[in-house]
Design a protein around this motif. Structure first.
Motif, PDB file in Angstrom:
ATOM      1  N   TYR A  89      98.600  44.134  13.132  1.00 41.10           N
ATOM      2  CA  TYR A  89     100.013  43.832  13.385  1.00 41.10           C
ATOM      3  C   TYR A  89     100.571  43.134  12.156  1.00 41.10           C
ATOM      4  CZ  TYR A  89     104.256  41.620  15.037  1.00 41.10           C
ATOM      5  OH  TYR A  89     105.562  41.202  15.152  1.00 41.10           O
ATOM      6  N   GLN A 137      93.977  42.126  19.004  1.00 44.24           N
ATOM      7  CA  GLN A 137      94.884  42.679  18.003  1.00 44.24           C
ATOM      8  C   GLN A 137      96.105  43.332  18.636  1.00 44.24           C
ATOM      9  OE1 GLN A 137      91.588  43.014  17.773  1.00 44.24           O
ATOM     10  NE2 GLN A 137      91.092  42.027  15.820  1.00 44.24           N
ATOM     11  N   ARG A 138      95.938  43.799  19.842  1.00 38.83           N
ATOM     12  CA  ARG A 138      97.062  44.419  20.555  1.00 38.83           C
ATOM     13  C   ARG A 138      97.711  43.444  21.529  1.00 38.83           C
ATOM     14  NH1 ARG A 138      96.599  49.858  24.378  1.00 38.83           N
ATOM     15  NH2 ARG A 138      98.825  50.105  24.789  1.00 38.83           N
ATOM     16  N   THR A 139      96.893  42.651  22.225  1.00 36.34           N
ATOM     17  CA  THR A 139      97.402  41.781  23.284  1.00 36.34           C
ATOM     18  C   THR A 139      98.177  40.585  22.744  1.00 36.34           C
ATOM     19  OG1 THR A 139      95.569  42.404  24.735  1.00 36.34           O
ATOM     20  CG2 THR A 139      96.732  40.368  25.261  1.00 36.34           C
ATOM     21  N   ASN A 188      91.127  42.542  23.773  1.00 38.11           N
ATOM     22  CA  ASN A 188      91.798  43.409  22.811  1.00 38.11           C
ATOM     23  C   ASN A 188      92.862  42.620  22.049  1.00 38.11           C
ATOM     24  OD1 ASN A 188      92.600  45.653  21.399  1.00 38.11           O
ATOM     25  ND2 ASN A 188      93.684  46.626  23.108  1.00 38.11           N
ATOM     26  N   ARG A 223     101.815  41.372  21.666  1.00 36.78           N
ATOM     27  CA  ARG A 223     102.599  41.713  22.860  1.00 36.78           C
ATOM     28  C   ARG A 223     102.899  40.487  23.704  1.00 36.78           C
ATOM     29  NH1 ARG A 223     100.487  47.283  25.763  1.00 36.78           N
ATOM     30  NH2 ARG A 223     101.243  48.746  24.191  1.00 36.78           N
TER      31      ARG A 223
END
Length: 445
Positions: free
Chosen positions: A387, A228-230, A226, A233
């Protein structure tokens, strides 16, 4: 074709793994040595801490830019991919030529040698006899583990990142204990070391270099779940953790040794631990530094191999290096080539000069890599971005301008090394066109 096979890599890295890669890629040996250099260019503990906070904030600005780039192009290769897409294959090749063939293996050789030196010190072995064999053995071991895939490499990396964080914690505790709860001396002005404002500004150079290494996760973006999210972060969490560690460790040095003691030290971590635990403390931190340097080598080899693999898949490096093993999903040939070349540099002892020669190239890569963000924003204005960098375009501009200033200052300080760095980059141009000519005359299949 200028893209890697869609299913070449398996996305097996979770947020924890990715954050550990960020922390492990930044924290190597620098924080155990560089603070003394910074102290010699400042006149108070407050100035030392201010520099590390400023350097951390600037690096965080760059990390946020890399988070957007990684989320936009979550594939192996990092900066090479961004430069290739934004500016063309030649600029991408020049970065890969400088980094994957010289800087990455050179840094692996240098840090593996440092690992071996600290390990030999901790074990009481004669360095002149064992350092090179132990360093090469470490490189071979790391490559061997990574041949089994990113999951095996991440498992090893997580262990050594935790160990280096334990070493950092020991330093912080030792400094606070030696300070006896008196924070004042750590921040006091050192009348023995008056320095000019230029020297203070120049001290930001080693600080920023010590914060380097945050880009390795982007090299491995093709294996992040994942992404685009990981990626955003993990980059944010990891870098914030590094900044906190660096500021606390420097406070511990100042609290335990004082500004004058830190400036006079050639091994501040060992001096700090020796002050509380005697020679046993120095031995313990030597083991901690060995773990830290070993972990860095693991990340540099894994990241550098992905750049080589992507270049091979693009046809600007050996085609065989572009293969990804179907079973392990690891770029085994690229790993072997990078590790083998790093081992040769280790035995030849020529890596230190190579690193000096390619430092400017590395930071120019960061400048142009972040610069591609403006290209992506312009050419994909309607494309949904998972992001986006906050305060755009301010943050990327601050990073680019500051880092370019660091490059100029570095070139003024060491014009010979900067000139050689630019020459190495320029030599990549005839190599690129010669390689392209050879490929046209020897088509695959």
């Amino acid at each position: 074709m200028l893209t890697e096979p869609a299913n070449a890599y398996a996305r097996r890295l979770n947020t924890w793994d990715a954050a550990m890669i960020v922390i492990g890629g930044v924290i190597g040996a620098g924080i155990f040595l560089t603070p003394a250099t910074v102290a010699r260019s400042t006149s108070s503990g407050a100035e030392v801490l201010m520099l590390w906070v400023i350097g951390g904030l600037l690096t965080l600005a760059g990390v946020l830019c890399y988070a957007e780039l990684g989320a936009r192009r979550p594939q192996a290769g990092g900066i090479y991919v961004y430069l290739r897409e934004a500016f063309g294959l030649l600029p991408g090749f020049l970065f890969g030529w400088t980094m994957a063939l010289i800087n990455y293996p050179g840094s692996v050789a240098a840090v593996a040698t440092m690992f071996a030196d600290y390990l030999c010190t901790a074990l009481g072995l004669p360095s002149q006899v064992y350092v090179k064999p132990v360093a090469v053995g470490a490189i071979v071991f790391i490559v061997g583990i990574n041949l089994f895939g990113i999951r095996a490499g991440a498992w090893m990396q997580n262990i050594f990142t935790v160990l280096k964080l334990i070493a950092v914690t020991l330093l912080v505790v030792a400094g606070l204990v030696l300070a006896h709860g008196q924070p004042g001396p750590a921040l006091a002005t050192d009348t023995l070391h008056p320095v000019s404002s230029w020297a203070f500004a120049g001290a930001l150079l080693p600080v920023l270099f010590t914060y380097g290494g945050f880009h390795y996760l982007n090299d491995l973006a093709g294996e992040v779940r994942n992404p685009q999210r990981t990626l955003p972060r993990a980059l944010g969490m990891g870098m914030v953790g590094v900044v906190v560690c660096y500021v606390l460790v420097n406070y511990a040095y100042l609290a335990g040794l004082g500004h004058a003691g830190l400036a006079a030290s050639t091994a501040p971590a060992a001096d700090l631990m020796r002050g509380l635990f005697g020679d046993a403390g120095a031995t313990v931190i030597a083991v901690g530094i060995a773990c830290s340097t070993f972990g860095y080598c693991s990340i540099a080899i894994a990241g550098g191999a992905r750049v080589l693999q992507t270049m091979g898949a693009d046809g600007v490096f050996f085609r065989a290096a572009g293969r990804v093993d179907a079973r392990t999903r690891a770029p085994q040939i690229a790993l072997a080539l990078l590790g083998g070349w790093a081992a040769v540099l280790t035995y030849s002892g020529s890596f230190n000069q190579l690193l000096n020669y390619t430092t400017v190239g590395e930071w120019l890569g960061h400048v142009f890599g972040i610069g591609t963000l403006f290209w992506y924003r312009k050419h994909f204005i309607d494309q949904p971005a998972p992001y986006r960098v906050p305060f755009y375009p301010l943050l990327p501009l601050i990073f680019v301008i500051t880092v370019f200033g660091v490059i100029v200052a570095s070139a003024i300080h060491a014009p010979g090394d900067a000139g050689m760095s630019l020459l190495i980059i320029a030599l990549g141009v005839p190599v690129y066109y010669g390689w392209q000519h050879w490929v046209r005359r020897h088509p695959v299949g």
